[in-house]
Motif scaffolding. Structure first.
Motif, short mmCIF file in Angstrom:
data_model
loop_
_atom_site.label_atom_id
_atom_site.label_comp_id
_atom_site.label_asym_id
_atom_site.label_seq_id
_atom_site.Cartn_x
_atom_site.Cartn_y
_atom_site.Cartn_z
N GLU A 108 21.14 -126.57 27.19
CA GLU A 108 20.88 -125.43 26.48
C GLU A 108 21.67 -124.74 27.50
O GLU A 108 22.37 -123.82 27.10
CB GLU A 108 19.36 -124.67 26.31
CG GLU A 108 19.43 -125.68 25.49
CD GLU A 108 19.60 -125.92 23.44
OE1 GLU A 108 19.95 -125.24 24.22
OE2 GLU A 108 19.33 -126.99 22.93
N SER A 149 21.72 -133.03 16.22
CA SER A 149 22.57 -133.69 17.18
C SER A 149 22.76 -135.25 16.41
O SER A 149 22.15 -136.20 16.07
CB SER A 149 22.99 -134.24 17.99
OG SER A 149 23.85 -134.58 18.98
N PHE A 187 28.30 -121.08 23.13
CA PHE A 187 27.45 -120.08 21.71
C PHE A 187 27.61 -118.19 21.77
O PHE A 187 28.10 -117.70 20.29
CB PHE A 187 26.75 -120.02 21.61
CG PHE A 187 27.07 -121.93 20.55
CD1 PHE A 187 27.04 -123.35 21.59
CD2 PHE A 187 26.52 -122.00 19.30
CE1 PHE A 187 27.24 -123.61 20.50
CE2 PHE A 187 27.02 -123.37 18.70
CZ PHE A 187 27.43 -124.14 19.17
N ARG A 224 26.92 -127.32 16.99
CA ARG A 224 25.61 -127.66 17.57
C ARG A 224 25.60 -129.65 17.74
O ARG A 224 25.01 -130.12 18.62
CB ARG A 224 24.42 -127.45 17.31
CG ARG A 224 24.20 -125.65 18.54
CD ARG A 224 22.64 -125.23 17.98
NE ARG A 224 22.13 -126.63 18.74
CZ ARG A 224 21.57 -125.75 20.10
NH1 ARG A 224 21.69 -125.01 20.34
NH2 ARG A 224 21.04 -126.99 21.13
N SER A 225 25.54 -129.63 16.28
CA SER A 225 25.35 -131.04 15.88
C SER A 225 26.39 -132.30 16.45
O SER A 225 26.17 -133.77 16.48
CB SER A 225 24.72 -131.44 14.34
OG SER A 225 26.49 -131.35 13.88
N MET A 237 26.66 -122.59 13.19
CA MET A 237 26.45 -122.67 14.41
C MET A 237 25.28 -124.51 14.26
O MET A 237 25.45 -125.13 14.98
CB MET A 237 25.12 -121.85 14.99
CG MET A 237 26.44 -120.23 15.82
SD MET A 237 25.04 -119.16 16.12
CE MET A 237 24.24 -120.33 16.87
N ILE A 252 25.08 -125.26 26.41
CA ILE A 252 25.76 -124.14 25.65
C ILE A 252 25.95 -122.59 25.48
O ILE A 252 26.41 -121.99 24.45
CB ILE A 252 24.47 -125.39 24.29
CG1 ILE A 252 24.93 -126.71 24.43
CG2 ILE A 252 24.59 -124.82 23.28
CD1 ILE A 252 23.91 -127.70 23.58
N GLU A 253 24.57 -122.53 25.85
CA GLU A 253 24.09 -120.66 25.25
C GLU A 253 25.20 -119.45 25.16
O GLU A 253 25.68 -119.00 24.52
CB GLU A 253 23.38 -120.01 26.42
CG GLU A 253 22.35 -119.85 25.22
CD GLU A 253 21.64 -118.08 26.72
OE1 GLU A 253 20.81 -118.51 27.23
OE2 GLU A 253 22.09 -117.42 26.41
N LEU A 271 27.50 -132.07 19.83
CA LEU A 271 27.20 -132.05 20.60
C LEU A 271 26.77 -133.81 21.64
O LEU A 271 25.78 -133.57 20.84
CB LEU A 271 26.73 -130.45 21.28
CG LEU A 271 27.44 -129.16 21.00
CD1 LEU A 271 26.22 -128.31 21.18
CD2 LEU A 271 28.64 -129.32 21.81
#
Lengths: 238, 238
Positions: free
Chosen positions: B213, B3, B220, B200-201, B196, B216-217, B203
């Motif tokens: 998490e 991140s 995604f 993610r990075s 992905m 996020i899950e 965020l």
């Protein structure tokens, strides 16, 4: 690549009694009789713009800094814009742009490969010199096209292709590396020959070659003078 | 690349008594708390579009036909347009686009090289899959931005990137060569992992990783479902 268009032209010979000054003014755009059809003109110039875009795409990838990448991408966008507008003019004539561009693909691709720089600055010089020369040439040649479609084509080609941006990037390179100037001067000389060949191949040559050459010569003399000025801007000898 | 934004976030805990149905609706866009600043959002998404343009530029050069070259050039133009509009939004904030993009250059370049196809169809699939996934991701992430500038950024990213054109070219290749399908299916699986990671990075992760998490899950999961549909369109197993 000599000429795509070597076909008989109808010539109506009329006695000319134009005063000298008028005659000279006419000579400046006297490629009119050598102008291909609107469709051919659009097809070749559209494919050339796509080819410039391809070279600039390489230059985007090779760019040494984010700043340079961003600038070259913008310049690439300008040539793409010209390509798309010229292709739209072809479509407006009821033709398929890809079909009418096809006869020019091989020679333009050969030209692109022959003028492909060994590294980034050479590629930039190629884009600056060849787009400058050929846009100028097609603007002159387009003066021989009749009607609004011809005027639109010329207006598209006249639009800024980002020469100033390319000059800034080249100048920064030359300022940082004294040896680059002489390498680029040599490369510029290499480019002009191939570029002139592409330009010449767009002309419709008639049966009377001597007469055609007499028309072509002053135009190319002027185009080379403009090429010299383009090199001068960078402090390079043409 | 985990991140770029791992910094403390202010969290105001308030008791929640939202009815179940509302809560579920909120969950769909619950990346709001993980959203970077507008400037960072614009910078990363602008540089990603420039990187897509670079990959598409390669695909223009590699195109096997004039038709394909012309189509891919048009698609490249769309990503360039997104890049330039996002860069213009950065300039509107009073920042220099190049300066604010710089921190993202290395990681995006690593991503671009990792997802660079071995040949033309793979490059096309890369462009189709990664632009599709990341545009969708940034549109969702952008829901967490406040104000008109955020809305403009989302509108820019929502614009068509030419997925249909890329699908047509890929489909024609698959129809002509049965082996290509399985190779592209494998390549598609390779792509999604790297893509992905880049998403993610972007965020902003807080101190409470488990809670992040959990947010996020589901997002995604949905993005991967959309990726699967993108592969399905080509008859490829994701």
């Amino acid at each position: 690549m000599v000429s795509w268009f070597r076909r008989a032209r109808e010539r109506i010979e009329v006695p000319r009694l134009t005063p000298r000054s008028d005659q000279r003014a006419t000579e400046r755009v006297d490629l009119a009789e050598l102008t291909p059809t609107l469709e051919e003109f659009l097809a070749l110039s559209a494919y050339l713009q796509l080819s410039f875009f391809e070279s600039l795409g390489d230059a985007v990838s090779q760019a040494p800094t984010t700043q340079a990448k961003s600038v070259v991408a913008r310049v690439a966008g300008r040539t793409l814009d010209k390509h798309e507008k010229l292709a739209a003019e072809i479509a407006r004539l009821g033709d398929d742009p890809v079909d009418v561009m096809q006869p020019f693909v091989e020679a333009v691709e050969r030209f692109r490969l022959a003028t492909h720089g060994a590294e980034w600055h050479e590629t930039l010089l190629t884009c600056y010199i060849t787009t400058g020369f050929l846009d100028e040439f097609f603007v002159r040649l387009g003066a021989g096209l009749r009607g609004e479609a011809g005027e639109r084509a010329v207006a598209i080609l006249k639009a800024d292709s980002g020469a100033d941006e390319l000059v800034s990037l080249l100048q920064a390179g030359i300022d940082a590396d004294a040896k680059l100037a002489s390498r680029l001067a040599m490369w510029g000389r290499r480019l002009v020959g191939d570029t002139m060949l592409v330009a010449r191949s767009a002309l419709v040559m008639g049966a009377d070659q001597d007469s055609d050459e007499a028309r072509i010569e002053p135009v190319f003399t002027e185009l080379i003078a403009m090429h010299t000025r383009r090199m001068d801007v960078l402090g390079l000898t043409a």
